[in-house]
Write a protein that holds these residues in place. Sequence first.
Motif, PDB file in Angstrom:
ATOM      1  N   PHE A  84       0.816  -1.217   0.000  1.00 59.23           N
ATOM      2  CA  PHE A  84       0.000   0.000   0.000  1.00 59.23           C
ATOM      3  C   PHE A  84       0.851   1.269   0.000  1.00 59.23           C
ATOM      4  O   PHE A  84       0.326   2.372   0.164  1.00 59.23           O
ATOM      5  CB  PHE A  84      -0.950   0.009   1.207  1.00 59.23           C
ATOM      6  N   LEU A  85       2.160   1.137  -0.185  1.00 59.64           N
ATOM      7  CA  LEU A  85       3.060   2.285  -0.146  1.00 59.64           C
ATOM      8  C   LEU A  85       3.576   2.618  -1.542  1.00 59.64           C
ATOM      9  O   LEU A  85       3.843   1.718  -2.352  1.00 59.64           O
ATOM     10  CB  LEU A  85       4.247   2.002   0.775  1.00 59.64           C
ATOM     11  N   ASN A  86       3.741   3.902  -1.815  1.00 55.30           N
ATOM     12  CA  ASN A  86       4.345   4.363  -3.064  1.00 55.30           C
ATOM     13  C   ASN A  86       5.852   4.174  -2.967  1.00 55.30           C
ATOM     14  O   ASN A  86       6.511   4.797  -2.131  1.00 55.30           O
ATOM     15  CB  ASN A  86       3.996   5.844  -3.273  1.00 55.30           C
ATOM     16  N   ASP A  87       6.411   3.313  -3.815  1.00 50.47           N
ATOM     17  CA  ASP A  87       7.817   2.949  -3.634  1.00 50.47           C
ATOM     18  C   ASP A  87       8.801   4.024  -4.095  1.00 50.47           C
ATOM     19  O   ASP A  87      10.010   3.873  -3.939  1.00 50.47           O
ATOM     20  CB  ASP A  87       8.132   1.605  -4.298  1.00 50.47           C
ATOM     21  N   SER A  88       8.296   5.133  -4.634  1.00 55.29           N
ATOM     22  CA  SER A  88       9.200   6.221  -5.013  1.00 55.29           C
ATOM     23  C   SER A  88       9.505   7.138  -3.830  1.00 55.29           C
ATOM     24  O   SER A  88      10.381   8.009  -3.933  1.00 55.29           O
ATOM     25  CB  SER A  88       8.601   7.044  -6.156  1.00 55.29           C
ATOM     26  N   LEU A  89       8.797   6.948  -2.711  1.00 53.59           N
ATOM     27  CA  LEU A  89       8.974   7.797  -1.532  1.00 53.59           C
ATOM     28  C   LEU A  89       9.894   7.123  -0.515  1.00 53.59           C
ATOM     29  O   LEU A  89      10.094   5.911  -0.542  1.00 53.59           O
ATOM     30  CB  LEU A  89       7.619   8.098  -0.903  1.00 53.59           C
ATOM     31  N   LYS A  90      10.438   7.933   0.376  1.00 52.80           N
ATOM     32  CA  LYS A  90      11.341   7.426   1.403  1.00 52.80           C
ATOM     33  C   LYS A  90      10.562   6.887   2.602  1.00 52.80           C
ATOM     34  O   LYS A  90       9.449   7.318   2.883  1.00 52.80           O
ATOM     35  CB  LYS A  90      12.296   8.529   1.860  1.00 52.80           C
ATOM     36  N   ILE A  91      11.190   5.966   3.320  1.00 55.06           N
ATOM     37  CA  ILE A  91      10.580   5.416   4.528  1.00 55.06           C
ATOM     38  C   ILE A  91      10.300   6.533   5.536  1.00 55.06           C
ATOM     39  O   ILE A  91       9.250   6.548   6.194  1.00 55.06           O
ATOM     40  CB  ILE A  91      11.493   4.354   5.159  1.00 55.06           C
ATOM     41  N   SER A  92      11.217   7.479   5.645  1.00 55.09           N
ATOM     42  CA  SER A  92      11.051   8.582   6.596  1.00 55.09           C
ATOM     43  C   SER A  92       9.784   9.385   6.315  1.00 55.09           C
ATOM     44  O   SER A  92       9.142   9.899   7.237  1.00 55.09           O
ATOM     45  CB  SER A  92      12.266   9.502   6.577  1.00 55.09           C
ATOM     46  N   TYR A  93       9.410   9.485   5.026  1.00 51.47           N
ATOM     47  CA  TYR A  93       8.164  10.183   4.678  1.00 51.47           C
ATOM     48  C   TYR A  93       6.979   9.486   5.327  1.00 51.47           C
ATOM     49  O   TYR A  93       6.089  10.144   5.897  1.00 51.47           O
ATOM     50  CB  TYR A  93       7.980  10.220   3.157  1.00 51.47           C
ATOM     51  N   ASP A 122      16.094   6.908   5.444  1.00 50.05           N
ATOM     52  CA  ASP A 122      16.176   7.762   4.264  1.00 50.05           C
ATOM     53  C   ASP A 122      16.190   6.974   2.959  1.00 50.05           C
ATOM     54  O   ASP A 122      16.318   7.568   1.876  1.00 50.05           O
ATOM     55  CB  ASP A 122      17.422   8.647   4.332  1.00 50.05           C
ATOM     56  N   SER A 123      16.039   5.658   3.042  1.00 50.16           N
ATOM     57  CA  SER A 123      16.011   4.825   1.835  1.00 50.16           C
ATOM     58  C   SER A 123      14.673   4.968   1.109  1.00 50.16           C
ATOM     59  O   SER A 123      13.613   5.029   1.740  1.00 50.16           O
ATOM     60  CB  SER A 123      16.214   3.355   2.194  1.00 50.16           C
ATOM     61  N   GLN A 124      14.744   5.008  -0.216  1.00 51.14           N
ATOM     62  CA  GLN A 124      13.527   4.906  -1.006  1.00 51.14           C
ATOM     63  C   GLN A 124      13.077   3.452  -1.000  1.00 51.14           C
ATOM     64  O   GLN A 124      13.900   2.526  -1.064  1.00 51.14           O
ATOM     65  CB  GLN A 124      13.764   5.355  -2.446  1.00 51.14           C
ATOM     66  N   LEU A 125      11.780   3.256  -0.959  1.00 50.77           N
ATOM     67  CA  LEU A 125      11.262   1.889  -0.900  1.00 50.77           C
ATOM     68  C   LEU A 125      11.655   1.071  -2.125  1.00 50.77           C
ATOM     69  O   LEU A 125      11.887  -0.131  -2.033  1.00 50.77           O
ATOM     70  CB  LEU A 125       9.738   1.914  -0.762  1.00 50.77           C
ATOM     71  N   LYS A 126      11.766   1.727  -3.285  1.00 51.65           N
ATOM     72  CA  LYS A 126      12.007   0.969  -4.518  1.00 51.65           C
ATOM     73  C   LYS A 126      13.390   0.323  -4.564  1.00 51.65           C
ATOM     74  O   LYS A 126      13.615  -0.585  -5.373  1.00 51.65           O
ATOM     75  CB  LYS A 126      11.794   1.850  -5.741  1.00 51.65           C
ATOM     76  N   ILE A 127      14.322   0.751  -3.699  1.00 52.94           N
ATOM     77  CA  ILE A 127      15.637   0.111  -3.701  1.00 52.94           C
ATOM     78  C   ILE A 127      15.658  -1.117  -2.787  1.00 52.94           C
ATOM     79  O   ILE A 127      16.661  -1.838  -2.738  1.00 52.94           O
ATOM     80  CB  ILE A 127      16.745   1.093  -3.278  1.00 52.94           C
ATOM     81  N   LEU A 128      14.574  -1.353  -2.064  1.00 50.15           N
ATOM     82  CA  LEU A 128      14.509  -2.477  -1.128  1.00 50.15           C
ATOM     83  C   LEU A 128      13.903  -3.699  -1.804  1.00 50.15           C
ATOM     84  O   LEU A 128      13.109  -3.590  -2.743  1.00 50.15           O
ATOM     85  CB  LEU A 128      13.664  -2.095   0.090  1.00 50.15           C
TER      86      LEU A 128
END
Length: 232
Positions: A84-93, A122-128
């Motif tokens: 349910f998360l937008n993977d272009s955004l950071k976890i901190s967001y 500070d990682s973007q979700l899409k790199i995980l």
Amino acid sequence: MNPILQCSHLTKTFGTKRALDDINFTINPGRIVGLLGPNGSGKSTFIKTANGLLTPSDGSITICGFPVGIETKKRVAYLPDKNFLNDSLKISYYIDFFHDFYENFDRQKAREMLERLDIQPDSQLKILSKGTQEKVQLILVMSREADLYLLDEPIGGVDPAARDYILNTILSNYNESGSILISTHLISDIESILDDIIFIREGHIVLTSSVDDIREQNGKSVDALFREVFKC
């Protein structure tokens, strides 16, 4: 003792199909409950209805005495079965977003769980990896001091090692005066953490029982009884 969730004659139809048919059960405080059934049995439909994403066709659900609505949104933490998360955004967001949106969100708890997994906020979700993204979602949900946690197939798409982490996270971080409802068809993986079970098939409740009663009265594990009832 006032129930956390009370379900009375709940029915949900889609056209002529009854996805849920005259369901009745209660979940009391401090219980971990498995909503167990084959794929397509109505588990996700029930959880979405309890979370207010679907409207009952008949009957009712109350949570902490309130009908499903604005009041129950404050008390329910929901983990859907899909990302349910937008993977272009950071976890901190998302940590900031959950903190602003939910009064019962514990930002420090979320950051501590991320740190234990060596996940940088500070990682973007899409790199995980997919498994790590699912852990982040679980961390966000379990960082709320909710009265009811609705977890839809939390271990369905992850490897066995990740399943162990997810179950340990659930056990270690939920509000113990509240309750958890876990939907799954992977019975053997979650049986050890369950207090109660609800068997559901084609929208009908087949059995409700405590896990202790199943073992004492039937002399079987929940998994063995599930396989017998559903002929797995």
